[in-house]
Design an enzyme around this catalytic site. Structure first.
Site, short mmCIF file in Angstrom:
data_model
loop_
_atom_site.label_atom_id
_atom_site.label_comp_id
_atom_site.label_asym_id
_atom_site.label_seq_id
_atom_site.Cartn_x
_atom_site.Cartn_y
_atom_site.Cartn_z
N GLY A 257 -35.36 33.16 -37.64
CA GLY A 257 -35.69 32.42 -36.42
C GLY A 257 -35.46 33.21 -35.16
N ASP B 147 -32.69 34.08 -33.86
CA ASP B 147 -31.63 35.07 -34.11
C ASP B 147 -32.25 36.39 -34.60
OD1 ASP B 147 -29.05 36.06 -34.42
OD2 ASP B 147 -28.57 34.86 -36.20
N1 AR6 Z 1 -38.30 32.49 -28.78
C1 AR6 Z 1 -37.99 31.21 -28.48
N2 AR6 Z 1 -37.78 30.26 -29.39
C2 AR6 Z 1 -37.87 30.62 -30.69
C3 AR6 Z 1 -38.17 31.93 -31.12
C4 AR6 Z 1 -38.39 32.89 -30.09
N3 AR6 Z 1 -38.69 34.15 -30.37
N4 AR6 Z 1 -38.18 31.94 -32.48
C5 AR6 Z 1 -37.89 30.69 -32.89
N5 AR6 Z 1 -37.72 29.88 -31.82
P1 AR6 Z 1 -33.92 28.57 -35.24
P2 AR6 Z 1 -31.42 27.00 -35.54
C6 AR6 Z 1 -37.39 28.44 -31.77
O1 AR6 Z 1 -34.31 28.28 -36.64
O2 AR6 Z 1 -32.19 25.79 -35.94
C7 AR6 Z 1 -31.17 31.52 -38.10
O3 AR6 Z 1 -31.42 32.09 -39.35
C8 AR6 Z 1 -37.70 27.58 -32.97
O4 AR6 Z 1 -39.06 27.16 -32.92
O5 AR6 Z 1 -34.11 29.95 -34.73
O6 AR6 Z 1 -30.30 26.85 -34.55
C9 AR6 Z 1 -29.75 31.78 -37.61
O7 AR6 Z 1 -29.25 33.01 -38.07
C10 AR6 Z 1 -36.74 26.41 -32.78
O8 AR6 Z 1 -37.28 25.45 -31.86
O9 AR6 Z 1 -32.34 28.20 -34.97
C11 AR6 Z 1 -29.00 30.61 -38.18
O10 AR6 Z 1 -28.62 30.85 -39.52
C12 AR6 Z 1 -35.54 27.05 -32.10
O11 AR6 Z 1 -35.97 28.35 -31.67
C13 AR6 Z 1 -30.01 29.48 -38.14
O12 AR6 Z 1 -31.29 30.10 -38.21
C14 AR6 Z 1 -34.32 27.21 -32.99
O13 AR6 Z 1 -34.72 27.55 -34.33
C15 AR6 Z 1 -29.94 28.71 -36.85
O14 AR6 Z 1 -30.85 27.63 -36.89
#
Ligand code: AR6
Length: 170
Positions: A31, A33
């Site tokens: 994601g 991260d």
């Molecule tokens: N820019 C902005 N927003 C984004 C981007 C980006 N480049 N990529 C994704 N999103 P997530 P969580 C959005 O899954 O739920 C990871 O593996 C996405 O659409 O990134 O807190 C970490 O290492 C969503 O709305 O984070 C942890 O293990 C939002 O960012 C776990 O995932 C958050 O999605 C954290 O899960």
């Protein structure tokens, strides 16, 4: 503090600090991260290892360099993993509150936020937006701009509609 919304990729934002939705281990992931570590380069992971040898608690925040990104710092937060039974909403609002505290310690005036926990961690997207807005509206901070970065059009439209809902009629 101004609350702004853009559609785009958080790694490309020209702000003082970008917020990362990390996990407790603080060694990268998928994601947002994954995108932040890829764009920032190996310095981000090296700084995570140095500053967070034992990781970070759910609801907490801490900072590292932003490496090769336009921003100066990454403020890492660990959102609650709803899919693993972490349903306490206070842990989610705590991420935003702690991120703003860390921004104030750094002297960051513009901060870009993703929707913490709204991806892999399974928090309902609408409530994830409202949790962020609640904290931003009531925050006592020197941050001038909280920029909500929507990843895709539907997230953008949702954030816009929640923001407009909150505004009292003129
Ligand atoms: N820019 C902005 N927003 C984004 C981007 C980006 N480049 N990529 C994704 N999103 P997530 P969580 C959005 O899954 O739920 C990871 O593996 C996405 O659409 O990134 O807190 C970490 O290492 C969503 O709305 O984070 C942890 O293990 C939002 O960012 C776990 O995932 C958050 O999605 C954290 O899960």
């Amino acid at each position: 503090m101004r609350i702004t919304v853009v559609e785009g990729d958080i790694t490309q934002q020209d702000v003082d600090a970008v917020v990362n939705a990390a996990n407790r281990r603080m060694r990268g992931g998928g994601g947002v991260d994954g995108a932040i570590h890829a764009a920032g380069g190996p310095e981000v992971l090296a700084d995570c290892e140095r500053r967070f040898p034992r990781g970070l608690a759910t609801g907490d925040a801490g900072w590292t360099t932003a490496g090769r990104m336009p921003a100066r710092w990454v403020i890492h937060v660990v959102g609650p993993n709803r899919n693993a039974g972490e349903t306490d909403r206070g842990l989610l609002t705590s991420c935003y509150r702690r991120a703003l505290e860390v921004a104030d310690e750094l002297g960051a005036r513009s901060v870009a936020f993703p929707l913490v926990s709204a991806g892999v961690y399974g928090w309902p997207r609408e409530d994830a937006v409202d949790a962020a807005l609640e904290v931003f509206r009531s925050a006592d901070t020197s941050v001038d701009e909280a920029r909500m970065v929507a990843f895709g059009r539907s997230a953008y439209d949702l954030i816009r509609s929640r923001l407009d809902d909150e505004r009292p009629p003129a």
